[in-house]
Design a protein around this motif. Structure first.
Motif, PDB file in Angstrom:
ATOM      1  N   VAL A  77       3.288   6.042  -2.658  1.00  0.00           N
ATOM      2  CA  VAL A  77       4.060   6.876  -2.793  1.00  0.00           C
ATOM      3  C   VAL A  77       3.590   7.021  -4.371  1.00  0.00           C
ATOM      4  O   VAL A  77       4.278   7.812  -5.151  1.00  0.00           O
ATOM      5  CB  VAL A  77       5.233   5.885  -2.866  1.00  0.00           C
ATOM      6  CG1 VAL A  77       6.435   6.796  -4.268  1.00  0.00           C
ATOM      7  CG2 VAL A  77       5.833   6.154  -1.557  1.00  0.00           C
ATOM      8  N   ALA A  78       3.448   5.359  -5.857  1.00  0.00           N
ATOM      9  CA  ALA A  78       3.539   6.439  -6.758  1.00  0.00           C
ATOM     10  C   ALA A  78       2.305   7.015  -6.936  1.00  0.00           C
ATOM     11  O   ALA A  78       2.216   8.284  -8.775  1.00  0.00           O
ATOM     12  CB  ALA A  78       2.825   4.828  -7.290  1.00  0.00           C
ATOM     13  N   LYS A  81       1.241  -1.683   0.208  1.00  0.00           N
ATOM     14  CA  LYS A  81       0.251  -0.035  -0.148  1.00  0.00           C
ATOM     15  C   LYS A  81       0.786   1.054   0.094  1.00  0.00           C
ATOM     16  O   LYS A  81       0.790   2.016  -0.943  1.00  0.00           O
ATOM     17  CB  LYS A  81      -1.388  -0.198   0.958  1.00  0.00           C
ATOM     18  CG  LYS A  81      -1.607  -0.868   0.706  1.00  0.00           C
ATOM     19  CD  LYS A  81      -2.838  -1.106   2.720  1.00  0.00           C
ATOM     20  CE  LYS A  81      -4.221  -1.566   1.950  1.00  0.00           C
ATOM     21  NZ  LYS A  81      -5.214  -1.274   1.117  1.00  0.00           N
ATOM     22  N   GLY A  82       2.355   1.414   0.742  1.00  0.00           N
ATOM     23  CA  GLY A  82       2.804   2.442   0.640  1.00  0.00           C
ATOM     24  C   GLY A  82       3.484   2.381  -0.680  1.00  0.00           C
ATOM     25  O   GLY A  82       3.487   3.982  -0.732  1.00  0.00           O
ATOM     26  N   GLU A 118       0.633   9.136   3.378  1.00  0.00           N
ATOM     27  CA  GLU A 118      -0.427   8.529   3.706  1.00  0.00           C
ATOM     28  C   GLU A 118       0.927   6.996   3.122  1.00  0.00           C
ATOM     29  O   GLU A 118       1.170   6.507   4.393  1.00  0.00           O
ATOM     30  CB  GLU A 118      -1.202   8.571   2.449  1.00  0.00           C
ATOM     31  CG  GLU A 118      -2.677   9.410   3.038  1.00  0.00           C
ATOM     32  CD  GLU A 118      -3.242   8.912   1.910  1.00  0.00           C
ATOM     33  OE1 GLU A 118      -4.236   8.186   1.930  1.00  0.00           O
ATOM     34  OE2 GLU A 118      -3.679  10.261   0.975  1.00  0.00           O
ATOM     35  N   ALA A 119       1.585   6.362   2.178  1.00  0.00           N
ATOM     36  CA  ALA A 119       2.782   6.049   2.034  1.00  0.00           C
ATOM     37  C   ALA A 119       3.980   6.027   3.368  1.00  0.00           C
ATOM     38  O   ALA A 119       3.712   5.098   4.289  1.00  0.00           O
ATOM     39  CB  ALA A 119       3.838   7.374   0.940  1.00  0.00           C
ATOM     40  N   ARG A 120       3.693   7.232   4.102  1.00  0.00           N
ATOM     41  CA  ARG A 120       4.546   7.174   5.201  1.00  0.00           C
ATOM     42  C   ARG A 120       3.665   6.535   5.887  1.00  0.00           C
ATOM     43  O   ARG A 120       4.425   5.416   7.010  1.00  0.00           O
ATOM     44  CB  ARG A 120       5.129   8.410   5.677  1.00  0.00           C
ATOM     45  CG  ARG A 120       6.195   9.110   5.357  1.00  0.00           C
ATOM     46  CD  ARG A 120       6.887  10.464   5.365  1.00  0.00           C
ATOM     47  NE  ARG A 120       5.640  11.319   5.696  1.00  0.00           N
ATOM     48  CZ  ARG A 120       5.711  12.438   5.045  1.00  0.00           C
ATOM     49  NH1 ARG A 120       6.563  12.310   3.520  1.00  0.00           N
ATOM     50  NH2 ARG A 120       5.038  13.503   5.172  1.00  0.00           N
ATOM     51  N   SER A 135      13.666   7.381   2.929  1.00  0.00           N
ATOM     52  CA  SER A 135      13.896   8.765   1.292  1.00  0.00           C
ATOM     53  C   SER A 135      12.067   9.437   1.351  1.00  0.00           C
ATOM     54  O   SER A 135      12.422   9.961   0.102  1.00  0.00           O
ATOM     55  CB  SER A 135      13.799   6.963   0.075  1.00  0.00           C
ATOM     56  OG  SER A 135      12.353   6.808  -0.049  1.00  0.00           O
ATOM     57  N   ILE A 136      11.230   8.750   2.022  1.00  0.00           N
ATOM     58  CA  ILE A 136      10.193   9.949   1.610  1.00  0.00           C
ATOM     59  C   ILE A 136       9.838  10.772   2.923  1.00  0.00           C
ATOM     60  O   ILE A 136       9.033  11.321   2.649  1.00  0.00           O
ATOM     61  CB  ILE A 136       8.368   9.023   1.403  1.00  0.00           C
ATOM     62  CG1 ILE A 136       8.659   8.327   2.165  1.00  0.00           C
ATOM     63  CG2 ILE A 136       9.092   8.529  -0.596  1.00  0.00           C
ATOM     64  CD1 ILE A 136       7.157   7.869   2.091  1.00  0.00           C
ATOM     65  N   GLY A 137      10.826  11.104   3.862  1.00  0.00           N
ATOM     66  CA  GLY A 137      10.895  11.717   5.064  1.00  0.00           C
ATOM     67  C   GLY A 137      10.268  11.410   6.289  1.00  0.00           C
ATOM     68  O   GLY A 137      10.357  12.186   6.523  1.00  0.00           O
TER      69      GLY A 137
END
Length: 222
Positions: free
Chosen positions: A170-171, A165-166, A177-179, A205-207
């Motif tokens: 991200v895509a 789901k993450g 929400e991904a985090r 990588s996404i903070g």
């Protein structure tokens, strides 16, 4: 003489009992024997099916190693049509799907994974759903990718579901929400889980920040 008389009385009682219940007893015995024979036949049949399926599964593996797409498809199809109730058919569908995906044949990969979802046991269905979700993600079909893993996946795969789901989020550039999804995946994975470090990399990588393990958190002073 008394013994003979007693013996005759017992014999008469036995005859009377048999006249009344003998036919019923005979049918019960016949039914029991038939059930036992059927059980033995079924066990032999199952063993035979498994043995034949294992040979065909071996042929499928050989075809995959040789990158023979036609033979792979034929072996997988035979497993599914002739031995669909065996674990070999389910394993074959997953293996054929992986080979098709690596050959960039997404249509075949999806068809094989869908067969595993429709006919497989719970765990095979779960694995197939996760893999199908990945194929749909590659196709940028985000809504369907999320839908496939939102139901029908066994609880023991909760971490993998959150991880996938993450990826889907991200895509779509839904990073907050991904985090949250990656954090849930990380928490659900044991320290020895082979995918835990990868989830950490994706999260950071996404903070995001890796959640602290409860066992290593600093306890307040008493």
């Amino acid at each position: 003489m008394a013994y003979d008389l007693e013996e005759q009385e017992q014999l008469a009682s036995l005859k009377a009992f048999w006249n009344q219940y003998g036919n019923l007893i005979t049918w019960i015995l016949i039914a029991a024997l038939a059930t036992f024979a059927g059980y033995n036949f079924w066990n032999r049949y199952q063993a035979s099916q498994a043995g034949e399926a294992s040979v065909l599964y071996g042929q499928l593996q050989e075809a995959i190693v040789k990158k023979d797409a036609a033979l792979t498809a034929r072996a997988a199809g035979d497993l599914e049509s002739k031995y669909g109730k065996t674990a070999f058919a389910q394993m074959g569908a997953l293996a054929a799907a992986k080979a098709a995906f690596e050959a960039n044949d997404l249509k075949t990969a999806k068809a094989q994974l869908q067969w595993a979802i429709d006919h497989g046991d719970d765990e095979y269905q779960s694995v197939a759903r996760l893999r199908l979700s990945g194929v749909l993600l590659d196709e940028k079909n985000y809504a369907e990718a999320d839908k496939v893993i939102s139901t029908g996946v066994q609880p023991q795969f909760a971490a993998e579901v959150s991880d996938r789901k993450g990826d889907i989020l991200v895509a779509q550039n839904k990073l907050a929400e991904a985090r949250t999804a990656y954090e849930a995946a990380y928490k659900a994975m044991a320290k020895a889980h082979p995918g835990r470090q990868l989830v950490q990399v994706k999260l950071e990588s996404i903070g995001g920040t890796v959640p602290a393990d409860p066992a290593t958190e600093t306890k307040p002073a008493a």
